[in-house]
Write a protein that holds these residues in place. Structure first.
Motif, mmCIF file in Angstrom:
data_model
loop_
_atom_site.group_PDB
_atom_site.id
_atom_site.type_symbol
_atom_site.label_atom_id
_atom_site.label_comp_id
_atom_site.label_asym_id
_atom_site.label_seq_id
_atom_site.Cartn_x
_atom_site.Cartn_y
_atom_site.Cartn_z
ATOM 1 N N GLY A 8 0.844 -1.202 0.000
ATOM 2 C CA GLY A 8 0.000 0.000 0.000
ATOM 3 C C GLY A 8 0.873 1.244 0.000
ATOM 4 N N ASN A 9 0.706 2.074 -1.009
ATOM 5 C CA ASN A 9 1.451 3.334 -1.098
ATOM 6 C C ASN A 9 0.498 4.449 -0.662
ATOM 7 O OD1 ASN A 9 2.880 5.587 -1.821
ATOM 8 N ND2 ASN A 9 2.844 5.184 -4.030
ATOM 9 N N TRP A 10 0.665 4.893 0.568
ATOM 10 C CA TRP A 10 -0.269 5.892 1.111
ATOM 11 C C TRP A 10 -0.036 7.286 0.535
ATOM 12 C CZ3 TRP A 10 -0.666 5.005 7.166
ATOM 13 C CH2 TRP A 10 -1.084 3.683 7.421
ATOM 14 N N LYS A 11 1.089 7.486 -0.120
ATOM 15 C CA LYS A 11 1.468 8.807 -0.657
ATOM 16 C C LYS A 11 1.383 9.859 0.458
ATOM 17 C CE LYS A 11 0.112 7.185 -5.162
ATOM 18 N NZ LYS A 11 -0.364 7.468 -6.506
ATOM 19 N N MET A 12 1.045 11.120 0.122
ATOM 20 C CA MET A 12 1.042 12.174 1.142
ATOM 21 C C MET A 12 -0.363 12.305 1.736
ATOM 22 S SD MET A 12 2.690 15.998 0.903
ATOM 23 C CE MET A 12 1.300 16.817 0.160
ATOM 24 N N GLY A 99 11.729 5.409 -7.352
ATOM 25 C CA GLY A 99 11.432 5.668 -8.764
ATOM 26 C C GLY A 99 9.960 5.742 -9.092
ATOM 27 N N HIS A 100 9.130 6.045 -8.090
ATOM 28 C CA HIS A 100 7.709 6.208 -8.400
ATOM 29 C C HIS A 100 7.557 7.319 -9.446
ATOM 30 C CE1 HIS A 100 3.468 7.147 -8.027
ATOM 31 N NE2 HIS A 100 3.318 5.946 -7.501
ATOM 32 N N SER A 101 6.583 7.183 -10.324
ATOM 33 C CA SER A 101 6.448 8.166 -11.421
ATOM 34 C C SER A 101 6.206 9.577 -10.887
ATOM 35 C CB SER A 101 5.331 7.758 -12.368
ATOM 36 O OG SER A 101 4.119 7.679 -11.673
ATOM 37 N N TYR A 171 5.367 -2.402 -12.055
ATOM 38 C CA TYR A 171 5.022 -1.755 -13.321
ATOM 39 C C TYR A 171 3.771 -0.911 -13.090
ATOM 40 C CZ TYR A 171 2.828 -0.933 -17.789
ATOM 41 O OH TYR A 171 2.209 -0.307 -18.848
ATOM 42 N N GLU A 172 3.922 0.394 -13.280
ATOM 43 C CA GLU A 172 2.802 1.305 -13.058
ATOM 44 C C GLU A 172 2.649 2.238 -14.256
ATOM 45 O OE1 GLU A 172 2.016 1.769 -8.556
ATOM 46 O OE2 GLU A 172 3.533 3.222 -9.120
ATOM 47 N N PRO A 173 1.768 1.897 -15.183
ATOM 48 C CA PRO A 173 1.534 2.811 -16.303
ATOM 49 C C PRO A 173 1.005 4.144 -15.763
ATOM 50 C CG PRO A 173 -0.108 1.026 -16.289
ATOM 51 C CD PRO A 173 0.890 0.710 -15.221
ATOM 52 N N TRP A 175 -0.643 6.523 -16.997
ATOM 53 C CA TRP A 175 -2.023 6.850 -17.368
ATOM 54 C C TRP A 175 -3.051 6.100 -16.516
ATOM 55 C CZ3 TRP A 175 -4.019 2.212 -19.082
ATOM 56 C CH2 TRP A 175 -3.082 1.281 -19.575
ATOM 57 N N ALA A 176 -2.600 5.128 -15.739
ATOM 58 C CA ALA A 176 -3.531 4.356 -14.905
ATOM 59 C C ALA A 176 -3.466 4.771 -13.435
ATOM 60 C CB ALA A 176 -3.220 2.864 -15.029
ATOM 61 N N ILE A 177 -2.494 5.614 -13.077
ATOM 62 C CA ILE A 177 -2.310 5.954 -11.661
ATOM 63 C C ILE A 177 -3.287 7.029 -11.229
ATOM 64 C CG2 ILE A 177 -0.726 6.927 -9.956
ATOM 65 C CD1 ILE A 177 1.576 5.635 -11.451
ATOM 66 N N GLY A 178 -4.140 6.665 -10.276
ATOM 67 C CA GLY A 178 -5.071 7.637 -9.696
ATOM 68 C C GLY A 178 -6.141 8.120 -10.665
ATOM 69 N N THR A 179 -6.272 7.459 -11.800
ATOM 70 C CA THR A 179 -7.210 7.924 -12.829
ATOM 71 C C THR A 179 -8.481 7.081 -12.879
ATOM 72 O OG1 THR A 179 -6.151 6.458 -14.430
ATOM 73 C CG2 THR A 179 -5.349 8.725 -14.338
ATOM 74 N N GLY A 216 0.657 -1.731 -10.707
ATOM 75 C CA GLY A 216 0.076 -0.603 -9.977
ATOM 76 C C GLY A 216 -0.616 0.353 -10.918
ATOM 77 N N GLY A 217 -1.725 0.919 -10.452
ATOM 78 C CA GLY A 217 -2.480 1.874 -11.261
ATOM 79 C C GLY A 217 -3.959 1.550 -11.196
ATOM 80 N N SER A 218 -4.670 2.261 -10.279
ATOM 81 C CA SER A 218 -6.119 2.072 -10.106
ATOM 82 C C SER A 218 -6.514 0.623 -9.855
ATOM 83 C CB SER A 218 -6.891 2.645 -11.303
ATOM 84 O OG SER A 218 -6.640 4.030 -11.419
ATOM 85 N N CYS A 219 -5.660 -0.095 -9.154
ATOM 86 C CA CYS A 219 -6.008 -1.466 -8.765
ATOM 87 C C CYS A 219 -6.983 -1.374 -7.594
ATOM 88 C CB CYS A 219 -4.724 -2.202 -8.365
ATOM 89 S SG CYS A 219 -4.978 -3.944 -8.044
ATOM 90 N N GLY A 236 0.366 -6.356 -6.314
ATOM 91 C CA GLY A 236 0.076 -4.976 -6.688
ATOM 92 C C GLY A 236 0.705 -3.949 -5.779
ATOM 93 N N LEU A 237 0.934 -2.772 -6.353
ATOM 94 C CA LEU A 237 1.298 -1.589 -5.578
ATOM 95 C C LEU A 237 0.059 -0.700 -5.627
ATOM 96 C CD1 LEU A 237 3.284 0.123 -3.976
ATOM 97 C CD2 LEU A 237 4.281 0.917 -6.108
ATOM 98 N N ILE A 238 -0.532 -0.498 -4.452
ATOM 99 C CA ILE A 238 -1.883 0.058 -4.377
ATOM 100 C C ILE A 238 -1.848 1.459 -3.781
ATOM 101 C CG2 ILE A 238 -4.238 -0.445 -3.582
ATOM 102 C CD1 ILE A 238 -2.856 -2.778 -5.173
ATOM 103 N N GLY A 239 -2.363 2.444 -4.499
ATOM 104 C CA GLY A 239 -2.412 3.809 -3.988
ATOM 105 C C GLY A 239 -3.734 4.066 -3.296
ATOM 106 N N GLY A 240 -4.671 4.683 -4.015
ATOM 107 C CA GLY A 240 -5.965 5.090 -3.444
ATOM 108 C C GLY A 240 -6.642 4.009 -2.610
ATOM 109 N N ALA A 241 -6.699 2.795 -3.118
ATOM 110 C CA ALA A 241 -7.435 1.730 -2.415
ATOM 111 C C ALA A 241 -6.707 1.248 -1.158
ATOM 112 C CB ALA A 241 -7.706 0.562 -3.369
HETATM 113 P P1 PGA Z 1 -3.406 4.267 -7.509
HETATM 114 O O1 PGA Z 1 -1.845 4.557 -7.281
HETATM 115 O O2 PGA Z 1 -3.667 2.874 -7.012
HETATM 116 O O3 PGA Z 1 -4.121 5.318 -6.702
HETATM 117 O O4 PGA Z 1 -3.665 4.408 -8.971
HETATM 118 C C1 PGA Z 1 -0.878 3.553 -7.458
HETATM 119 C C2 PGA Z 1 0.480 4.125 -7.207
HETATM 120 O O5 PGA Z 1 0.747 5.270 -7.591
HETATM 121 O O6 PGA Z 1 1.344 3.443 -6.618
#
Ligand code: PGA
Length: 255
Positions: A8-12, A99-101, A171-173, A175-179, A216-219, A236-241
Motif C-alpha cells: 500500500g502506497n499511502w502517498k502524502m 522511482g515512483h512516477s 510496473y505502473e503505467p 495513465w492508470a495511476i489515480g485515474t 500498480g495503477g487504479s487497482c 500490486g502496488l496500491i495507492g488510493g485503495a
Molecule cells: P493508484 O496509485 O492505485 O491510486 O492508482 C498507485 C500508485 O501510484 O502506486
C-alpha cells in the motif's frame, strides 16, 4: 518461488492519528483473515513521519511488513530535509519504494539517480520496490515495451544476479495511476511478460522467474482478481485503495 506481494502506497495522505488507525485496522484484519500459509506478503508504506509509530504496531513473525515511499540517494551529509537509507534501516523498514512516477515527474528523478538509491538500499539490506511505467503518449506511440525495458536496463542492469533477485519491480503505467483507468489484464500481462523476458535476456530465465513484478495503477477490489490471475503479475502496488483497510485487504485476498 517468487513472492506474492500487495503493498500500500499511502502517498502524502493521513495525519499521524489517522495513519495509526488505518495501520492498526489493516494489521488486525490481515492477521485475522489472511493466514501466513496464503503466502501473501503485505507491505504498508506510510509517510516518513509515521514509520516509527507504525513499526511498533506490526507484530513480529507475521506476513505484514513496513516500507518507506522514498529515500535519499546519498548515504548522509548536508541534505537538509532529506531521509537517508541508514535512518530507514535503524527503524527498521523492510521495503522502500523508489522511482515512483510522481517522484520522476515532480522531483526530476532519473534512472541513474534511482540506481544510486537502489544500491544504497541493497547495501543496507532493505528490499527496493523499483517503479517503472510509461506515460500515455508513449503507449499511444506503441513504444511502451521498449521504453519500460530501458528504464530497467538503466537502473537495474549493473546489479549482480544475486542482488537483482532482492529487487521487487512495480510496473505502473502513468495513465492508470489515480485515474480510475486500470490497465486491462491483457495489457498488464503483456508488459510483465516482456519485462521478465528482458530480465531473462541478461540474467537467464531462472533468475527472471524469481523476480516479483507487481502491477500498480487504479487497482481495486473489483479488478485485482483478474490482474493477479495473470501468469506474470505477482501482486500490486496500491495507492488510493490502500487508504481504506477493507479495500486493501480484499485486494490482498485476490490471489
Ligand atoms: P493508484 O496509485 O492505485 O491510486 O492508482 C498507485 C500508485 O501510484 O502506486
Amino acid at each position: 518461488m517468487r513472492k506474492k506481494i500487495v503493498a500500500g502506497n499511502w502517498k502524502m495522505n493521513k495525519n499521524l492519528e489517522e495513519g495509526l488507525s488505518l495501520a492498526s485496522e489493516v494489521i488486525n484484519i490481515a492477521v485475522d483473515e489472511i493466514t501466513p500459509s496464503a503466502g501473501v506478503t503485505i507491505v504498508l508504506n506510510p509517510s516518513f513521519v509515521h514509520l516509527a509509530s507504525v513499526r511498533k504496531l506490526i507484530p513480529a513473525g507475521k506476513h505484514v511488513f513496513l516500507g518507506a515511499q522514498n529515500c535519499h540517494h546519498k548515504a548522509s551529509g548536508a541534505f537538509t530535509g532529506e531521509i537517508s537509507v541508514e535512518m530507514l534501516k535503524s527503524l527498521p523498514v523492510d521495503y522502500t519504494i523508489i522511482g515512483h512516477s510522481e517522484r520522476r515527474e515532480y522531483f526530476g528523478e532519473t534512472n541513474a539517480l534511482i540506481a544510486e538509491k537502489l544500491n544504497l538500499l541493497l547495501a543496507n539490506g532493505i528490499t527496493p520496490i523499483f517503479c517503472c511505467g510509461e506515460a500515455l503518449p508513449i503507449r499511444e506511440a506503441e513504444t511502451h515495451l521498449a521504453y519500460v525495458a530501458q528504464q530497467i536496463t538503466e537502473s537495474l542492469f549493473h546489479l549482480s544476479a544475486e542482488d537483482l533477485q532482492k529487487v521487487v519491480i512495480a510496473y505502473e503505467p502513468i495513465w492508470a495511476i489515480g485515474t480510475g483507468k486500470t490497465a486491462s489484464s491483457a495489457q498488464a500481462q503483456e508488459m510483465h511478460a516482456h519485462l521478465r523476458q528482458h530480465l531473462a535476456g541478461k540474467y537467464g530465465q531462472d533468475v527472471a522467474n524469481e523476480i516479483s513484478i507487481l502491477y500498480g495503477g487504479s487497482c481495486n477490489p473489483s479488478n485485482a482478481r483478474e490482474l493477479f490471475a495473470c501468469a506474470d503479475v505477482d501482486g500490486g502496488l496500491i495507492g488510493g485503495a490502500s487508504l481504506k483497510a477493507r479495500d486493501f485487504i480484499e485486494i490482498a485476498k485476490s490471489f
